[in-house]
Enzyme design. Structure first.
Site, short mmCIF file in Angstrom:
data_model
loop_
_atom_site.label_atom_id
_atom_site.label_comp_id
_atom_site.label_asym_id
_atom_site.label_seq_id
_atom_site.Cartn_x
_atom_site.Cartn_y
_atom_site.Cartn_z
CB SER A 93 -0.95 -0.04 1.20
OG SER A 93 -1.95 0.93 1.08
CG ASP A 194 -6.97 -3.13 -2.51
OD1 ASP A 194 -7.62 -2.52 -1.65
OD2 ASP A 194 -5.75 -3.04 -2.63
CG HIS A 224 -5.43 -2.79 0.98
ND1 HIS A 224 -4.87 -2.30 -0.18
CD2 HIS A 224 -4.80 -2.13 2.01
CE1 HIS A 224 -3.96 -1.38 0.11
NE2 HIS A 224 -3.90 -1.27 1.43
#
Length: 267
Positions: A93, A194, A224
């Site tokens: 991320s 996600d 995610h």
């Protein structure tokens, strides 16, 4: 504030190939710990720093900015470079954005990059209002635990501090402008399901980097925080194979001792 149990940084002294793993926004090293341990068991030197303002309470994060988060991973990379012949940077991320900036800024000092669901921009209806809203509202609902696998906790904040979110927005814009400077081999793994970072972010990264050695892998059964999800083992295996292809000397360290256990630190 004391660091939450399980959110501690992790370090392992292994061989001449090092890996820096960067966790995500409002998250903690917990999301990277199994990945780091997998690599450590195969003889690699591994570092998972705790980003400033993370791993305690969300209010602490209000006092930090992207410069603090980036400075921490930059320091860790330099430390790894001081003791390893080859260094790779991995990220999840926002950690993916941190890894990509390290690659853009450090050039040949980074041998390769692995990113999982990398963030490229701040999304949501409040994104454009952040410059103003952050002065009126301290936080909003959290982004934690977008994980398909049941019973897993990534140990992230349940609130998003908006001053920090504004800084993240500025940072992602900066990184986007630097992506053409990324020339290293790149492995990008993304989850189509996600719920935090949309596919457009990965597509943007892939379209902007200058890397010619690029691999994209879809994680169909994960959300995610894929590093803790159903296909975590695949992420670990693919990243280890990526390292082995680019730094063959890493193969010689595999299984060297599961491994110098006394040299592993972290909770």
């Amino acid at each position: 504030m004391p660091v939450l149990p399980g959110a501690e940084p992790y370090h392992h002294e292994g061989g001449d190939v090092g890996v820096l793993l960067c966790h995500g926004f409002t998250g903690s090293p917990r999301s990277m710990r199994p990945w780091a341990e997998y690599l450590a068991e195969r003889g690699l030197t591994v570092s998972v720093p705790l980003l400033p303002g993370h791993g305690t309470r969300w209010q602490d994060m209000q006092l930090t900015t992207w410069q603090d988060w980036y400075a921490e991973v930059d320091r860790e990379l330099r430390a790894l470079r001081g003791k390893c012949a080859r260094v790779f940077v991995f990220g999840l991320s926002m950690g993916g954005a941190l890894a990509l900036r390290l690659a853009a800024r450090h050039g040949d000092a980074v041998r390769g990059v692995v990113v999982v669901n990398p963030a490229n921009r701040v999304h949501g209806v409040t994104a454009h209002a952040l410059p103003l809203v952050r002065h009126l509202v301290p936080s909003t609902g959290g982004l934690a635990n977008d994980i398909a696998k049941e019973g897993v906790d990534e140990l992230a904040y349940d609130r998003v501090p908006l001053h920090a979110a504004y800084s993240l927005r500025r940072f992602l814009r900066l990184v986007d402008g630097e992506l053409p400077q990324v020339t290293q081999p790149l492995l990008l793994l993304r989850a189509p399901q996600d719920h935090v970072v949309p596919p457009a972010d990965s597509a943007r990264v892939l379209s902007r980097v200058s890397s010619t050695d690029v691999t994209e892998i879809l994680l169909e059964q994960s959300y995610h925080v894929a590093t803790l999800d159903h296909e975590a083992e695949r992420i670990f295996e693919e990243s280890h194979a990526f390292i082995g292809r680019l730094a063959p000397e890493a193969g010689g360290t595999a299984g060297q001792d599961r491994h110098r256990e006394g040299s592993t630190t972290g909770g």
